[in-house]
Design an enzyme around this catalytic site. Structure first.
Site, PDB file in Angstrom:
ATOM      1  N   ASN B  73       0.826  -1.201   0.000  1.00 15.32           N
ATOM      2  CA  ASN B  73       0.000   0.000   0.000  1.00 15.32           C
ATOM      3  C   ASN B  73       0.856   1.245   0.000  1.00 15.32           C
ATOM      4  O   ASN B  73       2.004   1.236   0.457  1.00 15.32           O
ATOM      5  CB  ASN B  73      -0.935   0.007   1.213  1.00 15.32           C
ATOM      6  CG  ASN B  73      -0.226   0.460   2.465  1.00 15.32           C
ATOM      7  OD1 ASN B  73      -0.137   1.655   2.739  1.00 15.32           O
ATOM      8  ND2 ASN B  73       0.302  -0.477   3.235  1.00 15.32           N
ATOM      9  N   CYS B 135       6.205   3.905   8.956  1.00 13.37           N
ATOM     10  CA  CYS B 135       5.542   4.139   7.679  1.00 13.37           C
ATOM     11  C   CYS B 135       6.588   4.471   6.611  1.00 13.37           C
ATOM     12  O   CYS B 135       7.324   5.452   6.742  1.00 13.37           O
ATOM     13  CB  CYS B 135       4.536   5.275   7.815  1.00 13.37           C
ATOM     14  SG  CYS B 135       3.612   5.545   6.307  1.00 13.37           S
ATOM     15  N   ASN B 200       6.644  -3.056  10.827  1.00 12.81           N
ATOM     16  CA  ASN B 200       5.864  -2.248   9.908  1.00 12.81           C
ATOM     17  C   ASN B 200       6.102  -2.814   8.510  1.00 12.81           C
ATOM     18  O   ASN B 200       6.730  -3.850   8.351  1.00 12.81           O
ATOM     19  CB  ASN B 200       6.285  -0.774  10.002  1.00 12.81           C
ATOM     20  CG  ASN B 200       5.173   0.162   9.550  1.00 12.81           C
ATOM     21  OD1 ASN B 200       4.663   0.009   8.448  1.00 12.81           O
ATOM     22  ND2 ASN B 200       4.818   1.114  10.394  1.00 12.81           N
ATOM     23  N   CYS B 346       4.642 -39.217  -8.682  1.00 10.93           N
ATOM     24  CA  CYS B 346       4.641 -37.944  -9.417  1.00 10.93           C
ATOM     25  C   CYS B 346       6.055 -37.541  -9.833  1.00 10.93           C
ATOM     26  O   CYS B 346       6.223 -36.689 -10.696  1.00 10.93           O
ATOM     27  CB  CYS B 346       4.006 -36.846  -8.574  1.00 10.93           C
ATOM     28  SG  CYS B 346       4.939 -36.447  -7.084  1.00 10.93           S
TER      29      CYS B 346
END
Lengths: 446, 422
Positions: B73, B135, B200, B346
């Site tokens: 963000n 921040c 943070n 597999c």
């Protein structure tokens, strides 16, 4: 009473013959299944595919949104990968070998993913292959079915001019004429043939039947090599009394009629019996039901354990409401006014295993009688024996004999697919076409 | 039933799950819904001087069809009026007096601003303060947020200002955008912070749109480094938490753990490495507040199974097991074993070992299924095959010690033992 057509409304026909396995509609939906794939090493699914498609690779490519790469991976192993994704009995091939089966989990929907990638390729007409410079060589292919198209595609990529002679008015062979309409539409088959031939260097001459419009001698004379991929196509006769009554048809002709006409024009009885339990028998039975037959009964002379079709196919028939009578062998057909009205069957029991290893049925002496107005014979197909023998090709009961290099007894003439193996899956024919092309390339180099 | 309530510096909450300072805690309507859903506490989204946000603000990393494995963000601190925030904080405390209400702060870079902000927040009745030293975007250019957290001396100074005024517990939130979180953590503790919280977000570029060539998130054709969080950052957060738990100075204060916590398992892991409370954001932004129910129940059930009565019984329990490489026991050795009954053929173990490890697996060709088995004498016990095997308990690692006694690298060198003998 003769059998009639046009039993349903147009909407009902559309519904009955719509795609039986709908495709993924969104990339997100495909992603969920693509991301379940474990990306096995030396993957069992790949080893179980006659054309050895690199399944983990093409699924990974869907997951990374490299759809073009995915389609190329599929089509470079199997040029009919789009068609095969709809018609292959995957439950006994790739999906049947998926390691998730051993974990007790749903197998990866390999066919559905394969359809997702190839459908995009066809819709966008991606030119995924290029031709090498022309070699000046010309090859004739007989039959525009899976074997012939596959052979032609490989040859054309190598710079060879290919001419395909096809007796029907459309290409695709069994894909176009011999498979249930709810698996592939005629339009899809046409698009697939066009997509394959969009490579260039492949000229299909339609309505050209070997032995009728063209001869093998001409082909041998005019081309550097010939590939025979004309398949099988004659229905096996039951050799029982009453076989020539009206209302007695063979499955191949019945399916051919469905594939080449409007559904509403295909006559179907109210009480239909289907003889046999191979894939073609299922396709005939389900489609008779879907055309509006009130009652369809499949008659098979062995038990469920010996059935040649897969469970998935049998389930389609059962879900369509087809009835099954096990251990019943057709003995005679009787008729009224020249039209079939009864099917009399010997009740069988299982005896000793036959040459194929399956327990062979023997009559118990009892009989049962079915009231019918239509009988569809799906007791196997036989090769074009007369065509093969008149052309002096060495054969075994009509099946063309070939050596390890796909070469027939006539030098420069190669063969593969159903006309050699007597009738296997579409995907087997595609592989046979590839093998044939490889052998022809080697032959032309000499 | 175990007691999962937490007591963090006297701040009590019915469970250790707090919502981290972020969009889910920036207004009353969210916080009340969170409390109704069962969250033990919230850290109210950072208050400070007014800011203006851009759009878009978020981007994500998806992996193998799983969405939001990593999240990013470029949002700033609260962009709502300070008075409104303070009023709503007060109302939330009144409506849910049993929940923890911590308020995150980022005042302008002077003593006066911090003092004023602290006074205003304490007047709401909040239980604690969290200093946003982490921040990583927008505020750093103004000398705040991570700009503080990245410089231990500035961090020390700000914490000292705060402690002059604060009468309620103070938690200092650390930035991971440093070589080590310990220096800033130490400075904060020495300056008097009551507790630490970490991590943070991590500066990142989550990816680039291959059609527009603009990285995400796209703000009108440009992008900027955003703060990375979500499940992808958990291993980094756990490592940083461990260094705080191991340091003699920072280990004196309680820690609130943050960084990719999405489930009760993640929470238990953070607690085993020293966290007393857990702060969650990305998982809630993806799934909503309702995830707290399973977090509480899962933690409770696990504690019951392990015989822990209260969370203090296991907080920090795993810290001593993380040691230096040179203290590891060289004589400990394991080899892989493939359970043939469980194997689904597999081949993933084979190709991983062949291309990525020590070529210690045999392949016996079969159609369609190959058979795979371990070459014990070649196996170095690296674990790779077990990690890639899709079947539970199919590959196990079997202990085959090379020697009876514990032997570490220092002792190995001291004795002059031969290298490469196993």
């Amino acid at each position: 009473m003769p059998i009639t057509s046009n039993k349903l409304t147009l909407g009902e026909y559309d519904q009955h013959f719509s795609d039986i396995h709908p495709p993924f509609e969104t990339h997100s939906a495909a992603l969920v299944d693509a991301n379940r794939c474990l990306f096995c090493y030396d993957a069992p699914c790949m080893k179980s595919c006659p054309t050895s498609i690199d399944v983990p690779k093409f699924i990974k490519q869907i997951a990374t949104e490299n759809i073009k790469g995915s389609a190329h991976t599929i089509l470079s192993s199997n040029i009919m990968g789009a068609g095969c994704s709809r018609v292959c009995p995957v439950e006994k091939l790739c999906e049947g070998a998926c390691v998730y089966n051993l974990m007790g989990e749903e197998a990866i929907p390999i066919a559905k993913l394969q359809r997702y990638a190839t459908e995009k390729a066809m819709a966008a007409k991606w030119p995924l292959f290029t031709r090498k410079p022309a070699t000046g060589k010309k090859v004739a292919v007989v039959g525009a079915g899976p074997a012939g198209l596959s052979c032609a595609h490989v040859l054309s990529r190598e710079g060879i001019e290919v001419t395909i002679y096809e007796k029907e008015s459309k290409g695709g062979g069994l894909m176009t004429y011999g498979i249930a309409a709810y698996k592939v539409t005629p339009q899809f088959c046409e698009e697939e043939v066009n997509y394959i031939t969009s490579l260039g260097g492949i000229d299909i001459k339609y309505n050209q039947e070997l032995g009728k419009h063209i001869t093998l001698d001409e082909l041998k004379k005019n081309y550097d090599a010939v590939y025979l991929g004309f398949g099988v196509g004659l229905a096996r006769q039951l050799d029982i009394p009453g076989e020539d009554l009206q209302g007695v048809v063979d499955a191949i002709g019945f399916i051919y009629a469905i594939r080449t006409n409007n559904y509403a024009t295909v006559p179907v009885g109210d009480k239909v019996a289907v003889i046999g339990l191979g894939m073609t028998a299922i396709d005939a039975a389900t489609q008779a039901k879907r055309l509006g037959a009130k009652e369809v009964t499949i008659v098979y002379r062995r038990t469920e354990a010996e059935k040649p079709c897969t469970n998935v196919e049998l389930d389609i028939a059962r879900l369509d409401g087809c009835k099954l009578i096990w251990l019943a062998a057709p003995a005679a057909l009787t008729g009224t006014d020249g039209h079939v009205s009864q099917l009399i069957c010997n009740v069988m029991k299982l005896g000793e295993p036959d040459v194929s290893g399956r327990r062979s049925p023997v009559p118990t002496g009892e009989t049962i009688t079915l009231e019918v107005d239509m009988v569809i014979k799906a007791a196997g197909q036989v090769p074009f024996e007369e065509l093969v023998s008149t052309n002096q090709l060495q054969h075994n009961k009509g099946r063309i004999s070939i050596d390890n290099n796909c070469s027939t007894s006539i030098p420069g003439v190669f063969a593969g697919g159903d006309c050699v193996n007597g009738g296997k899956e579409v995907v087997d024919a595609v592989q046979a076409g590839k093998d044939g092309a490889k052998a022809i390339l080697k032959y032309l180099e000499q | 039933m175990a007691d999962i309530s937490a007591n963090f510096l006297g701040i009590k909450s019915p469970n250790p799950f707090w919502l981290a300072s972020a969009p889910p805690t920036d207004k009353k309507i969210n916080v009340l819904r969170a409390f109704e859903a069962g969250w033990g506490g919230v850290v109210w989204k950072t208050l400070g001087s007014q800011v203006k946000n851009v759009s878009s603000r978020y981007s994500a990393v998806s992996y193998n069809g799983s969405r939001v494995m990593g999240f990013n963000n470029i949002e700033l601190i609260s962009d709502r009026p300070l008075d409104l925030n303070l009023q709503e904080i007060k109302e939330c405390i009144r409506l849910f007096p049993d929940r923890a209400m911590i308020v995150s702060l980022m005042a302008d870079n002077d003593r006066q601003s911090w003092h004023e902000l602290i006074k205003q927040v304490e007047d709401t009745g909040a239980h604690g303060l969290e200093l946003n030293f982490g921040c990583p975007h927008g505020m750093t250019e103004r000398g705040m947020g991570a700009a503080v957290g990245q410089d231990p001396e500035i961090a020390r100074m700000v914490v000292e200002w705060v402690m002059e005024k604060a009468t309620i517990p103070v938690i200092t939130k650390l930035t991971p955008n440093v070589h080590s979180v310990v220096p800033t953590g130490k400075a904060a503790v020495e300056a008097g912070t009551d507790a630490l919280s970490l991590i943070n977000t991590i500066q990142s570029v989550t990816g680039i749109d291959l059609d527009t060539f603009v990285p995400n998130p796209n703000v009108g054709g440009k992008s900027t480094f955003g703060g990375y969080c979500g499940p992808a950052v958990k291993p980094i957060a756990l490592k940083m938490l461990t260094t705080i738990s191991q340091d003699p100075v920072t280990s004196k204060v309680p820690v609130s753990g943050i960084g990719g916590i999405s489930t009760w398992k993640d929470a238990a892991e953070f607690m085993l490495l020293g966290a007393t409370t857990l702060q969650v954001c990305t998982a809630v932004m993806k799934h909503g507040f309702r995830i707290v129910e399973d977090m509480c129940e899962g933690l409770n059930n696990w504690m019951d199974e392990k015989g822990f009565k209260k969370i203090e019984d296991f907080i920090g329990k795993s810290v001593p097991t993380l040691t230096h490489w040179e203290d590891l026991d060289i004589n400990f050795h394991i080899v892989a074993n493939i359970n043939q009954d469980k194997c689904i053929h597999c081949g993933l173990c084979y190709i991983a070992c062949e291309d990525g490890s020590h070529q210690s697996i045999n392949l016996q060709y079969g159609k369609p299924y190959n058979t795979y088995s371990i070459k014990e004498e070649e196996c170095v016990g690296c674990n790779l095959c077990k990690l890639v095997c899709p079947v539970e308990d199919c590959i196990t690692m079997v202990e085959q010690r090379k020697g009876e006694e514990y032997l570490n690298w220092k002792e190995f060198q001291r004795r002059g033992l031969p290298l490469n003998d196993h």
